[in-house]
Design an enzyme around this catalytic site. Structure first.
Site, PDB file in Angstrom:
ATOM      1  N   ASP A  34     -17.558  16.489  -2.258  1.00 20.04           N
ATOM      2  CA  ASP A  34     -16.307  16.331  -1.601  1.00 20.04           C
ATOM      3  C   ASP A  34     -15.224  16.262  -3.204  1.00 20.04           C
ATOM      4  O   ASP A  34     -15.202  15.055  -3.810  1.00 20.04           O
ATOM      5  CB  ASP A  34     -15.867  15.075  -0.726  1.00 20.04           C
ATOM      6  CG  ASP A  34     -14.441  14.994  -0.414  1.00 20.04           C
ATOM      7  OD1 ASP A  34     -14.078  13.860  -0.139  1.00 20.04           O
ATOM      8  OD2 ASP A  34     -13.867  15.947  -0.875  1.00 20.04           O
ATOM      9  N   ASP A 216      -9.902  21.040  -2.486  1.00 19.32           N
ATOM     10  CA  ASP A 216     -10.695  19.999  -1.917  1.00 19.32           C
ATOM     11  C   ASP A 216     -11.690  20.608  -0.999  1.00 19.32           C
ATOM     12  O   ASP A 216     -11.670  20.961  -0.101  1.00 19.32           O
ATOM     13  CB  ASP A 216      -9.749  19.157  -1.071  1.00 19.32           C
ATOM     14  CG  ASP A 216     -10.398  18.063  -0.389  1.00 19.32           C
ATOM     15  OD1 ASP A 216      -9.567  17.379   0.357  1.00 19.32           O
ATOM     16  OD2 ASP A 216     -11.601  17.857  -0.408  1.00 19.32           O
TER      17      ASP A 216
HETATM   18  N1  LIG Z   1     -12.483  15.030   2.991  1.00 19.59           N
HETATM   19  C1  LIG Z   1     -13.518  14.107   3.072  1.00 19.59           C
HETATM   20  C2  LIG Z   1     -14.136  13.863   4.316  1.00 19.59           C
HETATM   21  C3  LIG Z   1     -15.403  14.768   4.721  1.00 19.59           C
HETATM   22  C4  LIG Z   1     -15.712  14.667   6.010  1.00 19.59           C
HETATM   23  C5  LIG Z   1     -15.213  13.932   6.860  1.00 19.59           C
HETATM   24  C6  LIG Z   1     -15.856  13.698   7.976  1.00 19.59           C
HETATM   25  C7  LIG Z   1     -17.040  14.294   8.730  1.00 19.59           C
HETATM   26  C8  LIG Z   1     -17.258  13.871   9.883  1.00 19.59           C
HETATM   27  C9  LIG Z   1     -15.900  13.253  10.212  1.00 19.59           C
HETATM   28  O1  LIG Z   1     -15.311  12.949   9.192  1.00 19.59           O
HETATM   29  N2  LIG Z   1     -14.020  13.132   6.587  1.00 19.59           N
HETATM   30  C10 LIG Z   1     -13.688  13.336   5.525  1.00 19.59           C
END
Ligand SMILES: NCc1ccc(-c2ccco2)nc1
Length: 328
Positions: A34, A216
């Site tokens: 990420d 991103d």
């Molecule tokens: N941009 C960072 C990020 C990556 C994955 C997630 C995610 C995966 C399952 C639920 O939320 N959330 C934020």
């Protein structure tokens, strides 16, 4: 040195997951690399079973090289509302054959339901700038920052592919992964992200102005300025902004125009079919767009819908950071 590792898309290209070995002997977890955050955190033996069911977890107690970082804690909430928090160990982390002996591994004592439900994802590996690492009382380095001085070149590259495995490379540019020239833009690192400016964009021939946003890899869609999203969907018959869905929707049968943006003098085109992201629910005739407005979010985000249309180089020589985009 340099390293390469295969990354695999989830259903609907929601995220790409990459195997990482942690500890001795190596425990393999599939992490979401990420570039929009800067913490390496994992589901762990300290994550309640009700939250970690279905996930691979890191068990520091089973690693002969794990060391607790006493008093260190972390807590993160992401733009999509998901969150996690916990404590910190250092241990060996190996990505594509590249190994760092004392990487900060942030073990989760809790994760939000969104993470529990995404059972393929065992944590995140942050590739943003270490300045925004969330560990208290002392921010920790990302894996890239830790290994950067050992790399042939101070860069990593990403080649995400629509519903096909792609690659993350560290330390070298594999020229077989792109066709066109790599066009570079300067990155502004002040907010800890890979922030760059596309000097123009075009939709169906109409030219628009510049767009400044972050690259991103951890965000699924392209969240562009509201005026840009509006201009795009003005070219899609029967598209509308659906408040209940929180975004632009259109008939799945619609043929969507390409979205082209110019970075460092080179053009990148997001094919229309990538912008026909997915039916609202399986089988629905109404689809949700892969380009959306960034209303209410602090950033403009060139997420995976944009990144998978290109070969992208993230370079940080120390005093200058650049991002390179190439056709593939
Ligand atoms: N941009 C960072 C990020 C990556 C994955 C997630 C995610 C995966 C399952 C639920 O939320 N959330 C934020």
């Amino acid at each position: 040195e340099s390293g390469s590792v295969v990354t695999t898309p989830e259903v609907l290209d929601q995220a790409w997951l990459t195997p990482v070995q942690i500890g001795t002997p190596g425990q393999t977890l599939n992490l979401d690399f990420d570039s929009g955050s800067s913490d390496l955190w994992v589901f762990s033996s300290s994550t309640p079973a009700s939250q970690s069911r279905g996930h691979s977890v890191f068990s520091p107690g089973k690693s002969s090289t794990a060391k607790e970082s006493p008093g260190y804690t972390w807590s993160i909430t992401y733009g999509d509302g998901s969150s996690s928090s916990g404590t910190v160990y250092t241990d060996v982390v190996d990505v594509g054959g590249l190994s760092f002996p004392s990487q900060a591994v942030e073990t989760a004592n809790r994760v939000s339901p969104e993470f529990t439900q995404e059972t393929n994802l065992d944590g995140l590996l942050g590739l943003g700038f270490s300045t925004i690492n969330a560990v208290k009382p002392t921010a920790q380095n990302t894996f890239f920052d830790n290994i950067k001085s050992d790399l042939n070149q101070p860069l990593w590259t990403v080649d995400l592919k629509h519903q096909e495995p792609g690659t993350y490379n560290f330390g070298n540019i594999n020229s077989s992964l792109h066709t066109g020239e790599i066009h570079y833009a300067i990155v502004n690192t002040r907010r800890g992200f890979w922030t760059f400016t596309a000097t123009s964009y075009s939709v169906g021939g109409a030219i628009g102005g510049s767009i400044t946003g972050i690259a991103d890899t951890g965000t699924t869609l392209a969240l562009l300025p509201t005026a840009v999203a509006k201009a795009y969907y003005s070219k899609v018959p029967d598209a509308l902004y659906d408040n209940s869905q929180g975004g632009y929707v259109f008939p799945c049968a619609a043929s969507l125009p390409d979205f082209t943006f110019t970075v460092g003098g080179g053009e990148i085109t997001i094919p229309g079919n990538y912008i026909n992201y997915a039916p609202l629910t399986p089988g629905s005739k109404t689809c949700f767009g892969g380009i959306q407005g960034n209303t209410g979010i602090g950033e403009v985000i060139f997420g995976d819908v944009a990144l998978k249309s290109a070969f992208v180089v993230f370079e940080n020589s120390g005093d200058t950071a650049r991002i390179g985009w190439a056709k593939k």
